[in-house]
Design an enzyme around this catalytic site. Structure first.
Site, PDB file in Angstrom:
ATOM      1  N   CYS A  67       0.835  -1.202   0.000  1.00 26.55           N
ATOM      2  CA  CYS A  67       0.000   0.000   0.000  1.00 26.55           C
ATOM      3  C   CYS A  67       0.869   1.251   0.000  1.00 26.55           C
ATOM      4  O   CYS A  67       0.611   2.208  -0.740  1.00 26.55           O
ATOM      5  CB  CYS A  67      -0.935  -0.003   1.200  1.00 26.55           C
ATOM      6  SG  CYS A  67      -2.130   1.355   1.209  1.00 26.55           S
ATOM      7  N   CYS A 114      -6.705  -4.175   6.837  1.00 26.99           N
ATOM      8  CA  CYS A 114      -7.853  -3.277   6.727  1.00 26.99           C
ATOM      9  C   CYS A 114      -8.919  -3.783   5.772  1.00 26.99           C
ATOM     10  O   CYS A 114     -10.096  -3.466   5.935  1.00 26.99           O
ATOM     11  CB  CYS A 114      -7.387  -1.874   6.325  1.00 26.99           C
ATOM     12  SG  CYS A 114      -6.778  -1.736   4.619  1.00 26.99           S
TER      13      CYS A 114
END
Length: 360
Positions: free
Chosen positions: A101, A193
């Site tokens: 990410c 997440c």
């Protein structure tokens, strides 16, 4: 300086944006919408992909008096982070999605877009220090995130601002409360997440399907059990092995390796996990790399133990020889090299672990 503050909806990014305002920067807040269906990702105050997080980020921007936008990055996130995560597990490796990410989304897609819009840098709430282009550990070692930032190149670090590296998490929360930010007591995010219920094995099973295979003993070759998918296991794992019969010596078994081609999980004794040679691929240097083999410290997982090592490298990869053996080193994780320094450990670079072994 015009900066874009990435606001996840948590306390760290809110205080980072506030400090950027205090520093005199021209700050604009942006929340990254990482899911086409926010409710499909983690709910409540545990993640960075929910409608609640977007609202918390907007409220923080209102308190700070800065412009605020939401950027839809769902397609990029799915392709570069979620799909990579699934492909790595399918290949028998154990990826760290926070690394991807940072590499692909926050400091590639977002930074590139920010620069195209005339911004000079991206501000984030990562706990790490950055000065004169040198990335260092945070003063709060318990919250240090330099490990997941070690995938950044010097040109990306030149466009990054990390305002929290000189503060502990307790200090950040206290400051948020003093500033009247409602997220001051919001719990930290945990787990991954984009896995809504925190059940990584269940997520992998839903996405990759069932692929039954054998769990075999490394010493004897005996089949000790079966699995529904080798992707559900990682090197060093002890619990949840689904062994239907005990090992011949009656001792606990740990995952030693995963072989996707044969769809086999190999288990063995704890001492067989010890390795002192780690090979890695796709090195990324945050500073000009040292010339020739060099001594340093390496970290082999997020918040993991640090080992003294000698690293040798070329364009294709690197080899780290550890002074003392490490246990449970999983392919797919990152090896991050640090140079000890009185002003705080300097991040030298990182690479993706391909294999680990014990010298004869």
């Amino acid at each position: 300086m015009r900066v874009l503050a990435a606001m996840s909806g948590g306390v760290d990014s809110a205080v980072a944006a506030a400090r950027a305002v205090d520093a005199g920067y021209d700050v604009t807040g942006v929340h990254l919408a990482l899911s086409a269906n926010p409710q499909a990702y983690r709910t409540g105050a545990r993640g960075c992909c929910t409608l609640e997080d977007s609202r918390d980020a907007r409220r923080a921007a209102d308190v700070l008096g800065i412009p605020f936008y939401v950027w839809d990055m769902a397609e990029e996130f799915r392709e570069d982070v979620v799909e990579d995560f699934l492909a790595e597990y399918a290949a028998g490796r154990t990826p760290n999605p926070c690394l991807r990410c940072n590499e692909k989304i926050k400091f590639a897609a977002v930074l590139d877009r920010a620069r195209a819009l005339g911004f000079d840098a991206v501000v984030t709430g990562h706990h790490a220090r950055l000065a004169d282009g040198v990335l260092r550990r945070s003063v709060d070692h318990a919250k240090d995130q330099s490990y997941v930032l070690a995938v950044l190149r010097p040109d990306q670090l030149a466009g990054a601002v990390f305002p929290l590296g000189d503060s502990t998490k307790a200090q950040v929360r206290a400051e948020a409360a003093q500033r009247g930010l409602a997220v001051a007591d919001k719990p930290d995010s945990h787990d991954i997440c984009f896995i809504a219920d925190g059940d990584t094995r269940g997520f992998l099973h839903r996405e990759l399907g069932s692929e039954p295979g054998d769990i075999v003993d490394a010493d004897t070759g005996e089949v000790l059990g079966s699995h529904d998918g080798a992707y559900a296991y990682t090197v060093g794992q002890r619990r949840g092995l689904n062994l239907t019969r005990p090992a011949p010596d009656g001792q606990p078994r740990y995952v030693l390796s995963i072989t996707p081609v044969q769809n086999t999980v190999t288990v063995g004794r704890r001492e067989a996990l010890a390795v002192d040679t780690v090979t890695a691929e796709r090195p990324v240097w945050t500073v000009p790399p040292p010339v020739g083999p060099f001594d340093c410290q390496v970290q082999l997982r997020a918040h993991g133990e640090v080992f003294d090592a000698t690293v040798d490298y070329d364009a294709a990869g690197l080899t780290a020889t550890l002074r003392a053996p490490a246990s449970g080193v999983a392919p797919g994780q990152a090896i991050v090299a640090y140079r000890p320094d009185p002003a705080g450990d300097v991040v030298l670079g990182s690479a993706t672990i391909a294999a680990a072994a014990r010298a004869a």
